[in-house]
Design a protein around this motif. Structure first.
Motif, PDB file in Angstrom:
ATOM      1  N   MET B  32      -7.819  -8.868  32.656  1.00  0.00           N
ATOM      2  CA  MET B  32      -7.348  -7.968  33.703  1.00  0.00           C
ATOM      3  C   MET B  32      -5.872  -7.705  33.441  1.00  0.00           C
ATOM      4  O   MET B  32      -5.163  -8.571  32.906  1.00  0.00           O
ATOM      5  N   PHE B  33      -5.448  -6.515  33.784  1.00  0.00           N
ATOM      6  CA  PHE B  33      -4.090  -6.086  33.459  1.00  0.00           C
ATOM      7  C   PHE B  33      -3.358  -5.683  34.731  1.00  0.00           C
ATOM      8  O   PHE B  33      -3.921  -5.011  35.598  1.00  0.00           O
ATOM      9  N   TRP B  34      -2.112  -6.082  34.818  1.00  0.00           N
ATOM     10  CA  TRP B  34      -1.270  -5.693  35.945  1.00  0.00           C
ATOM     11  C   TRP B  34      -0.186  -4.736  35.463  1.00  0.00           C
ATOM     12  O   TRP B  34       0.554  -5.051  34.521  1.00  0.00           O
ATOM     13  N   TYR B  35      -0.109  -3.584  36.157  1.00  0.00           N
ATOM     14  CA  TYR B  35       0.878  -2.556  35.831  1.00  0.00           C
ATOM     15  C   TYR B  35       1.797  -2.332  37.024  1.00  0.00           C
ATOM     16  O   TYR B  35       1.439  -2.595  38.181  1.00  0.00           O
ATOM     17  N   ARG B  36       2.957  -1.790  36.736  1.00  0.00           N
ATOM     18  CA  ARG B  36       3.891  -1.388  37.783  1.00  0.00           C
ATOM     19  C   ARG B  36       4.281   0.070  37.547  1.00  0.00           C
ATOM     20  O   ARG B  36       4.502   0.482  36.398  1.00  0.00           O
ATOM     21  N   GLN B  37       4.345   0.819  38.633  1.00  0.00           N
ATOM     22  CA  GLN B  37       4.862   2.178  38.547  1.00  0.00           C
ATOM     23  C   GLN B  37       6.019   2.310  39.523  1.00  0.00           C
ATOM     24  O   GLN B  37       5.810   2.390  40.740  1.00  0.00           O
ATOM     25  N   GLN B  38       7.235   2.304  39.001  1.00  0.00           N
ATOM     26  CA  GLN B  38       8.403   2.517  39.840  1.00  0.00           C
ATOM     27  C   GLN B  38       8.498   3.996  40.177  1.00  0.00           C
ATOM     28  O   GLN B  38       7.937   4.836  39.475  1.00  0.00           O
ATOM     29  N   PRO B  39       9.193   4.322  41.263  1.00  0.00           N
ATOM     30  CA  PRO B  39       9.259   5.722  41.704  1.00  0.00           C
ATOM     31  C   PRO B  39       9.678   6.669  40.587  1.00  0.00           C
ATOM     32  O   PRO B  39      10.716   6.475  39.949  1.00  0.00           O
ATOM     33  N   LEU B  92      -0.469  -2.004  40.142  1.00  0.00           N
ATOM     34  CA  LEU B  92      -1.851  -1.608  39.857  1.00  0.00           C
ATOM     35  C   LEU B  92      -2.551  -2.667  39.009  1.00  0.00           C
ATOM     36  O   LEU B  92      -2.001  -3.160  38.024  1.00  0.00           O
ATOM     37  N   CYS B  93      -3.757  -2.951  39.405  1.00  0.00           N
ATOM     38  CA  CYS B  93      -4.623  -3.846  38.660  1.00  0.00           C
ATOM     39  C   CYS B  93      -5.589  -2.986  37.846  1.00  0.00           C
ATOM     40  O   CYS B  93      -6.025  -1.924  38.303  1.00  0.00           O
ATOM     41  N   SER B  94      -5.930  -3.418  36.635  1.00  0.00           N
ATOM     42  CA  SER B  94      -6.844  -2.628  35.823  1.00  0.00           C
ATOM     43  C   SER B  94      -7.688  -3.528  34.920  1.00  0.00           C
ATOM     44  O   SER B  94      -7.332  -4.677  34.659  1.00  0.00           O
ATOM     45  N   VAL B  98     -15.419   0.616  28.149  1.00  0.00           N
ATOM     46  CA  VAL B  98     -15.732   1.633  27.148  1.00  0.00           C
ATOM     47  C   VAL B  98     -16.328   2.825  27.886  1.00  0.00           C
ATOM     48  O   VAL B  98     -17.398   2.715  28.486  1.00  0.00           O
ATOM     49  N   LEU B  99     -15.635   3.936  27.870  1.00  0.00           N
ATOM     50  CA  LEU B  99     -16.099   5.164  28.504  1.00  0.00           C
ATOM     51  C   LEU B  99     -15.971   6.289  27.489  1.00  0.00           C
ATOM     52  O   LEU B  99     -14.937   6.436  26.843  1.00  0.00           O
ATOM     53  N   SER B 100     -17.037   7.070  27.383  1.00  0.00           N
ATOM     54  CA  SER B 100     -17.049   8.186  26.421  1.00  0.00           C
ATOM     55  C   SER B 100     -16.677   7.704  25.025  1.00  0.00           C
ATOM     56  O   SER B 100     -16.005   8.420  24.265  1.00  0.00           O
ATOM     57  N   GLY B 101     -17.081   6.501  24.695  1.00  0.00           N
ATOM     58  CA  GLY B 101     -16.845   5.966  23.356  1.00  0.00           C
ATOM     59  C   GLY B 101     -15.460   5.438  23.105  1.00  0.00           C
ATOM     60  O   GLY B 101     -15.152   5.014  21.987  1.00  0.00           O
ATOM     61  N   ALA B 102     -14.603   5.447  24.108  1.00  0.00           N
ATOM     62  CA  ALA B 102     -13.229   4.974  23.922  1.00  0.00           C
ATOM     63  C   ALA B 102     -12.959   3.794  24.844  1.00  0.00           C
ATOM     64  O   ALA B 102     -13.519   3.693  25.926  1.00  0.00           O
ATOM     65  N   ASN B 103     -12.102   2.889  24.389  1.00  0.00           N
ATOM     66  CA  ASN B 103     -11.635   1.809  25.253  1.00  0.00           C
ATOM     67  C   ASN B 103     -10.620   2.382  26.227  1.00  0.00           C
ATOM     68  O   ASN B 103      -9.557   2.853  25.816  1.00  0.00           O
ATOM     69  N   VAL B 104     -10.964   2.364  27.492  1.00  0.00           N
ATOM     70  CA  VAL B 104     -10.056   2.915  28.493  1.00  0.00           C
ATOM     71  C   VAL B 104      -9.797   1.874  29.563  1.00  0.00           C
ATOM     72  O   VAL B 104     -10.517   0.885  29.688  1.00  0.00           O
ATOM     73  N   LEU B 105      -8.749   2.095  30.326  1.00  0.00           N
ATOM     74  CA  LEU B 105      -8.467   1.251  31.480  1.00  0.00           C
ATOM     75  C   LEU B 105      -8.956   1.940  32.741  1.00  0.00           C
ATOM     76  O   LEU B 105      -8.734   3.132  32.927  1.00  0.00           O
ATOM     77  N   THR B 106      -9.613   1.148  33.576  1.00  0.00           N
ATOM     78  CA  THR B 106      -9.989   1.602  34.911  1.00  0.00           C
ATOM     79  C   THR B 106      -9.066   0.897  35.891  1.00  0.00           C
ATOM     80  O   THR B 106      -8.893  -0.326  35.810  1.00  0.00           O
ATOM     81  N   PHE B 107      -8.484   1.661  36.820  1.00  0.00           N
ATOM     82  CA  PHE B 107      -7.466   1.139  37.716  1.00  0.00           C
ATOM     83  C   PHE B 107      -7.975   1.010  39.145  1.00  0.00           C
ATOM     84  O   PHE B 107      -8.844   1.781  39.600  1.00  0.00           O
TER      85      PHE B 107
END
Lengths: 109, 116
Positions: B32-39, B92-94, B98-107
């Motif tokens: 699991m991945f933790w992201y931050r989005q500052q303003p 954000l947690c993510s 694998v979606l549409s054949g690509a490794n993607v992150l779901t948030f």
């Protein structure tokens, strides 16, 4: 060091017209690129991706173009709809995703 | 795709306090991945949380400031410690899929923290 850049903070387009969102990158090690869309109060949702060995990928109204020599990719939305109004992020993958700053798209009815 | 629930969705916090954000996934995931989005900024990876081992932090982020727990394959928490106004962000947690054949992150929807 900003490896992925979206130089246009915002874009306004008329409904039915084409929206073109741009993204530049510096890291040649990205093996694929992704576009995400984000609505207010929601998390980003995956839209479309492209492998670094391709130059185009199309999915319905969305097409992503990759120009490796210019280290540039773009997302085309045709035709644009008001529901497409959101923040769009591009990202490059090196095992982890590196995101650009985002471009706010407004599609006017 | 995976469904990710985060709590709280938003909070207003006082300087110097700590807040723990919870992330629940509807399926078992290794990382699991933790992201931050500052303003006005991009999404920045804070750390990767693996079940059964310590989290791996990115440059600029330390465990004392952002302790992470990963007690099982469907749950993780991120604590923002000793908060200052600069910590006002969306967290954000993510998870990777694998979606549409690509490794993607779901948030998840994110947790918007405002520090006064």
């Amino acid at each position: 060091d900003q490896q992925v850049k979206q130089n246009s903070p915002s874009l306004s387009v008329q409904e039915g017209r084409i929206s073109i969102l741009n993204c530049d990158y510096t890291n040649s090690m990205f093996d694929y690129f992704l576009w995400y869309k984000k609505y207010p109060a929601e998390g980003p949702t995956f839209l479309i991706s492209i492998s670094s060995i391709k130059d185009k990928n199309e999915d319905g109204r969305f097409t992503v173009f990759l120009n490796k020599s210019a280290k540039h990719l773009s997302l085309h939305i045709v035709p644009s709809q008001p529901g497409d109004s959101a923040v769009y992020f591009c990202a490059g993958n090196t095992g982890k995703l590196i995101f650009g700053q985002g471009t706010t798209l407004q599609v006017k009815p | 795709s995976a469904v990710i629930s985060q709590k709280p969705s938003r909070d207003i916090c006082q300087r110097g306090t700590s807040l723990t954000i919870q992330c629940q996934v509807d399926s078992q995931v290794t990382m699991m991945f933790w992201y931050r989005q500052q303003p006005g900024q991009s999404l920045t990876l804070i750390a990767t949380a693996n079940q059964g081992s310590e989290a791996t932090y990115e440059s600029g982020f330390v465990i004392d400031k952002f302790p992470i727990s990963r007690p099982n394959l469907t749950f993780s928490t991120l604590t923002v410690s000793n908060m200052s106004p600069e910590d006002s962000s969306i967290y954000l947690c993510s998870v990777k899929e694998v979606l549409s054949g690509a490794n993607v992150l779901t948030f998840g929807a994110g947790s918007r923290l405002t520090v006064l």
